[in-house]
Write a protein that holds these residues in place. Structure first.
Motif, PDB file in Angstrom:
ATOM      1  N   THR A 151     113.855  21.690 152.545  1.00 34.31           N
ATOM      2  CA  THR A 151     113.450  21.410 153.922  1.00 34.31           C
ATOM      3  C   THR A 151     114.208  22.280 154.913  1.00 34.31           C
ATOM      4  O   THR A 151     113.619  22.805 155.874  1.00 34.31           O
ATOM      5  N   ILE A 152     115.490  22.452 154.701  1.00 31.36           N
ATOM      6  CA  ILE A 152     116.295  23.286 155.602  1.00 31.36           C
ATOM      7  C   ILE A 152     115.807  24.730 155.572  1.00 31.36           C
ATOM      8  O   ILE A 152     115.653  25.368 156.622  1.00 31.36           O
ATOM      9  N   LEU A 153     115.559  25.251 154.379  1.00 31.22           N
ATOM     10  CA  LEU A 153     115.071  26.631 154.273  1.00 31.22           C
ATOM     11  C   LEU A 153     113.712  26.791 154.937  1.00 31.22           C
ATOM     12  O   LEU A 153     113.450  27.797 155.600  1.00 31.22           O
ATOM     13  N   ARG A 154     112.846  25.783 154.776  1.00 31.64           N
ATOM     14  CA  ARG A 154     111.497  25.873 155.356  1.00 31.64           C
ATOM     15  C   ARG A 154     111.516  25.734 156.878  1.00 31.64           C
ATOM     16  O   ARG A 154     110.841  26.486 157.581  1.00 31.64           O
ATOM     17  N   GLU A 155     112.311  24.793 157.373  1.00 29.04           N
ATOM     18  CA  GLU A 155     112.282  24.492 158.805  1.00 29.04           C
ATOM     19  C   GLU A 155     113.239  25.348 159.632  1.00 29.04           C
ATOM     20  O   GLU A 155     112.963  25.638 160.795  1.00 29.04           O
ATOM     21  N   GLU A 156     114.354  25.755 159.041  1.00 23.57           N
ATOM     22  CA  GLU A 156     115.388  26.423 159.841  1.00 23.57           C
ATOM     23  C   GLU A 156     115.786  27.805 159.335  1.00 23.57           C
ATOM     24  O   GLU A 156     116.456  28.545 160.050  1.00 23.57           O
ATOM     25  N   GLY A 157     115.408  28.126 158.086  1.00 23.71           N
ATOM     26  CA  GLY A 157     115.754  29.430 157.546  1.00 23.71           C
ATOM     27  C   GLY A 157     117.091  29.436 156.826  1.00 23.71           C
ATOM     28  O   GLY A 157     117.880  28.494 156.908  1.00 23.71           O
TER      29      GLY A 157
END
Length: 305
Positions: A151-157
């Motif tokens: 989720t962090i990679l998808r939403e924030e990079g």
């Protein structure tokens, strides 16, 4: 071989520490980020009230929020830390310095801490965010360690995984101070028991017992904590999950410093210090008891081969 023994002892010590003290870590993290200005966390009066409130609202599961990344992060961190620390001390010893000075102990600990910091910051960020999930949390909660990373990679990079890296690097001084105090106090105790014969770092282990390691670990932890705790508060506040608008509560370390001083004063930088002391002083004692005794066991096993 010696470095891998250090890594094994450190990893086991880290796991034992987390398993025993995680609920206090959850409480500490929630106190650290609570600034009284629209927080998505319940209000806690003190450490005991926090434990009671979390248990009542979230069950025992709430007290172990973020446990898996904590186990992973602590086990890997302590293993890598003792490995890098042992390597650094060995390198300085190979250069002709049999009994290392406080400055070289400090340099070894700082070097190890910086390397570990870059390796484990993403895991600590996930741990912090999972510990902050509560019934008042507005965002869809992470279902687990893998979901949090995804989720962090998808939403924030990817860069979001390194939020808080600046105060984390500053916290390298914590380990450096702790290990320097630990090593120097260990030498003082060992020399006081050697009947006037000066002992080196390796032989000093033969003169100390688990009670000594408990005292040394706790004392060195208190000294390091009092000097570096504000960096932990800054890091925790930076690592909070953004709201629905995607805007972080704090933009960078300077923003945290400015807002904390403005609204809370110096006291704000020591939020959560009580559960932190309750968690880390005995935890440090456990860590060094396990570390030193595992090290002795591995040494004996190696000598028998």
């Amino acid at each position: 071989m010696w470095q891998w023994e250090n890594a094994t002892a450190g990893a086991l010590a880290g796991f034992a520490t987390v398993a025993a003290m995680h609920p206090l870590d959850v409480v500490r993290t929630r106190f650290q980020v609570y600034d009284g200005r629209g927080s998505n966390l319940p209000t806690y009066k003190n450490t005991v009230n926090a434990i009671y409130t979390i248990t009542r609202m979230e069950g025992l599961r709430g007290l172990y929020a973020g446990f898996y990344p904590a186990v992973l992060g602590s086990t890997v961190s302590w293993g890598l830390y003792f490995f890098f620390y042992g390597r650094a001390k060995q390198r300085y010893s190979d250069s002709g310095k049999k009994d290392l000075s406080p400055g070289l102990h400090l340099a070894s600990a700082a070097e190890a801490g910086a390397l570990v910091c870059f390796c484990t910051n993403p895991v600590w960020l996930v741990k912090t965010r999972m510990q902050l999930q509560s019934p008042l949390h507005q965002a869809q909660p992470y279902s687990g360690l893998y979901d949090a990373f995804r989720t962090i990679l998808r939403e924030e990079g990817f860069a979001a995984l390194y939020k808080g890296i600046v105060p984390s690097l500053m916290l390298v001084s914590h380990g450096a101070i702790q290990f320097t105090v630990y090593e120097e106090l260990r030498k003082v105790i060992a020399n006081s028991r050697s009947k006037g014969t000066r002992v080196d770092a390796q032989n000093s282990r033969e003169l100390l017992n688990s009670g000594d390691y408990a005292v040394l670990g706790g004392t060195s932890k208190i000294a390091a904590m009092l000097l570096t705790y504000p960096f932990q508060v800054v890091r925790a506040r930076l690592q909070q999950r953004p709201g629905h608008d995607g805007i972080p509560r704090y933009m960078d370390s300077f923003h945290v410093l400015k807002e904390t001083v403005r609204f809370e004063g110096i006291r704000g930088f020591y939020r959560g210090i009580t559960p932190n002391l309750l968690k880390n002083v005995p935890a440090a004692s456990i860590t060094f008891i396990v570390y030193e005794n595992v090290l002795k066991l591995l040494k004996l096993t190696r000598q028998k081969e």
